[in-house]
Motif scaffolding. Structure first.
Motif, mmCIF file in Angstrom:
data_model
loop_
_atom_site.group_PDB
_atom_site.id
_atom_site.type_symbol
_atom_site.label_atom_id
_atom_site.label_comp_id
_atom_site.label_asym_id
_atom_site.label_seq_id
_atom_site.Cartn_x
_atom_site.Cartn_y
_atom_site.Cartn_z
ATOM 1 N N SER A 292 -48.021 42.592 85.692
ATOM 2 C CA SER A 292 -46.709 42.914 86.267
ATOM 3 C C SER A 292 -46.024 41.648 86.790
ATOM 4 N N VAL A 293 -46.813 40.698 87.291
ATOM 5 C CA VAL A 293 -46.250 39.413 87.724
ATOM 6 C C VAL A 293 -45.736 38.649 86.507
ATOM 7 N N ALA A 294 -46.495 38.678 85.421
ATOM 8 C CA ALA A 294 -46.066 38.003 84.202
ATOM 9 C C ALA A 294 -44.756 38.591 83.693
ATOM 10 N N ALA A 295 -44.652 39.909 83.689
ATOM 11 C CA ALA A 295 -43.424 40.564 83.223
ATOM 12 C C ALA A 295 -42.245 40.222 84.138
ATOM 13 N N SER A 296 -42.498 40.212 85.430
ATOM 14 C CA SER A 296 -41.441 39.874 86.393
ATOM 15 C C SER A 296 -40.986 38.430 86.220
ATOM 16 N N LEU A 297 -41.930 37.528 86.041
ATOM 17 C CA LEU A 297 -41.588 36.123 85.816
ATOM 18 C C LEU A 297 -40.790 35.944 84.534
ATOM 19 N N ASP A 298 -41.176 36.659 83.486
ATOM 20 C CA ASP A 298 -40.449 36.576 82.220
ATOM 21 C C ASP A 298 -39.014 37.082 82.378
ATOM 22 N N ARG A 299 -38.835 38.186 83.101
ATOM 23 C CA ARG A 299 -37.482 38.723 83.340
ATOM 24 C C ARG A 299 -36.638 37.728 84.134
ATOM 25 N N GLN A 300 -37.229 37.149 85.172
ATOM 26 C CA GLN A 300 -36.485 36.193 85.989
ATOM 27 C C GLN A 300 -36.168 34.919 85.205
ATOM 28 N N ASN A 301 -37.096 34.493 84.371
ATOM 29 C CA ASN A 301 -36.867 33.327 83.534
ATOM 30 C C ASN A 301 -35.689 33.577 82.590
ATOM 31 N N ALA A 302 -35.676 34.746 81.945
ATOM 32 C CA ALA A 302 -34.576 35.094 81.037
ATOM 33 C C ALA A 302 -33.260 35.181 81.802
ATOM 34 N N ARG A 303 -33.294 35.750 82.983
ATOM 35 C CA ARG A 303 -32.075 35.870 83.807
ATOM 36 C C ARG A 303 -31.546 34.497 84.197
ATOM 37 N N LEU A 304 -32.426 33.612 84.640
ATOM 38 C CA LEU A 304 -32.005 32.266 85.038
ATOM 39 C C LEU A 304 -31.477 31.466 83.858
ATOM 40 N N LEU A 305 -32.120 31.593 82.691
ATOM 41 C CA LEU A 305 -31.623 30.901 81.502
ATOM 42 C C LEU A 305 -30.242 31.417 81.105
ATOM 43 N N SER A 306 -30.057 32.729 81.203
ATOM 44 C CA SER A 306 -28.755 33.315 80.879
ATOM 45 C C SER A 306 -27.678 32.826 81.849
ATOM 46 N N LEU A 307 -28.008 32.803 83.136
ATOM 47 C CA LEU A 307 -27.055 32.304 84.128
ATOM 48 C C LEU A 307 -26.724 30.830 83.902
ATOM 49 N N ALA A 308 -27.747 30.040 83.619
ATOM 50 C CA ALA A 308 -27.525 28.612 83.367
ATOM 51 C C ALA A 308 -26.656 28.420 82.132
ATOM 52 N N GLN A 309 -26.910 29.206 81.088
ATOM 53 C CA GLN A 309 -26.116 29.113 79.862
ATOM 54 C C GLN A 309 -24.661 29.474 80.130
ATOM 55 N N ARG A 310 -24.444 30.543 80.883
ATOM 56 C CA ARG A 310 -23.070 30.957 81.208
ATOM 57 C C ARG A 310 -22.367 29.915 82.069
ATOM 58 N N LEU A 311 -23.074 29.345 83.035
ATOM 59 C CA LEU A 311 -22.478 28.310 83.880
ATOM 60 C C LEU A 311 -22.108 27.075 83.063
ATOM 61 N N LEU A 312 -23.006 26.647 82.189
ATOM 62 C CA LEU A 312 -22.736 25.471 81.366
ATOM 63 C C LEU A 312 -21.574 25.718 80.402
ATOM 64 N N ASN A 313 -21.545 26.899 79.794
ATOM 65 C CA ASN A 313 -20.440 27.215 78.885
ATOM 66 C C ASN A 313 -19.112 27.254 79.630
ATOM 67 N N ASN A 314 -19.116 27.851 80.806
ATOM 68 C CA ASN A 314 -17.899 27.918 81.615
ATOM 69 C C ASN A 314 -17.453 26.524 82.043
ATOM 70 N N ALA A 315 -18.394 25.708 82.470
ATOM 71 C CA ALA A 315 -18.069 24.352 82.926
ATOM 72 C C ALA A 315 -17.544 23.494 81.782
ATOM 73 N N ALA A 316 -18.058 23.717 80.593
ATOM 74 C CA ALA A 316 -17.654 22.903 79.447
ATOM 75 C C ALA A 316 -16.393 23.428 78.763
ATOM 76 N N SER A 317 -15.943 24.621 79.135
ATOM 77 C CA SER A 317 -14.832 25.247 78.424
ATOM 78 C C SER A 317 -13.517 24.484 78.547
ATOM 79 N N ASN A 318 -13.289 23.792 79.633
ATOM 80 C CA ASN A 318 -12.033 23.069 79.843
ATOM 81 C C ASN A 318 -12.178 21.569 79.646
ATOM 82 N N SER A 319 -13.131 21.182 78.827
ATOM 83 C CA SER A 319 -13.324 19.759 78.571
ATOM 84 C C SER A 319 -13.721 19.551 77.120
ATOM 85 N N GLU A 320 -13.819 18.299 76.742
ATOM 86 C CA GLU A 320 -14.221 17.982 75.376
ATOM 87 C C GLU A 320 -15.741 18.031 75.209
ATOM 88 N N VAL A 321 -16.469 18.202 76.294
ATOM 89 C CA VAL A 321 -17.928 18.261 76.264
ATOM 90 C C VAL A 321 -18.367 19.633 75.751
#
Length: 122
Positions: free
Chosen positions: A42-71
């Motif tokens: 259950s800890v492994a499953a919870s860690l996997d869910r949190q890992n996926a959530r954090l990666l998704s949040l990081a991806q959304r933040l990076l995409n949003n930050a890069a949206s108004n630039s040439e990067v």
């Protein structure tokens, strides 16, 4: 309230939150998560869910930050992609810091923003 004092209060709140988050992250990373993952599914499953959530949040933040630039924001499909695409993450953050620096210079009056009539002359 004065704009400057509002910004200082906001800056202090952000700094406090970042320090707390950094301390918590350091506490978590010092734990033996691999051992706990193998001990309790259950800890492994919870860690996997949190890992996926954090990666998704990081991806959304990076995409949003890069949206108004040439990067172009990197693609973070898994934890290994973060390390593999670290240069792209740094480029996005660097672009944000440059924009913040320019905005602060304009706000403090170090650099004057060109008025539309001045831009047309150039």
């Amino acid at each position: 309230m004065e704009v400057t004092s509002d910004f200082k209060a906001f800056q202090e709140a952000i700094s406090t939150s970042l320090v707390a988050t950094t301390r918590t992250t350091n506490d978590i990373s010092s734990e033996d998560l691999g051992f706990h993952r193998s001990l309790d599914p259950s800890v492994a499953a919870s860690l996997d869910r949190q890992n996926a959530r954090l990666l998704s949040l990081a991806q959304r933040l990076l995409n949003n930050a890069a949206s108004n630039s040439e990067v172009v924001g990197p693609s973070l499909s898994d934890a290994d992609a973060v390390e593999g695409n670290w240069r792209g993450v740094v480029d996005v953050v660097d672009s944000l810091l440059e924009k913040a620096d320019i905005s602060l210079d304009e706000y403090t009056g170090v650099v004057k923003r060109l008025s539309p009539s001045q831009e047309q002359v150039l």
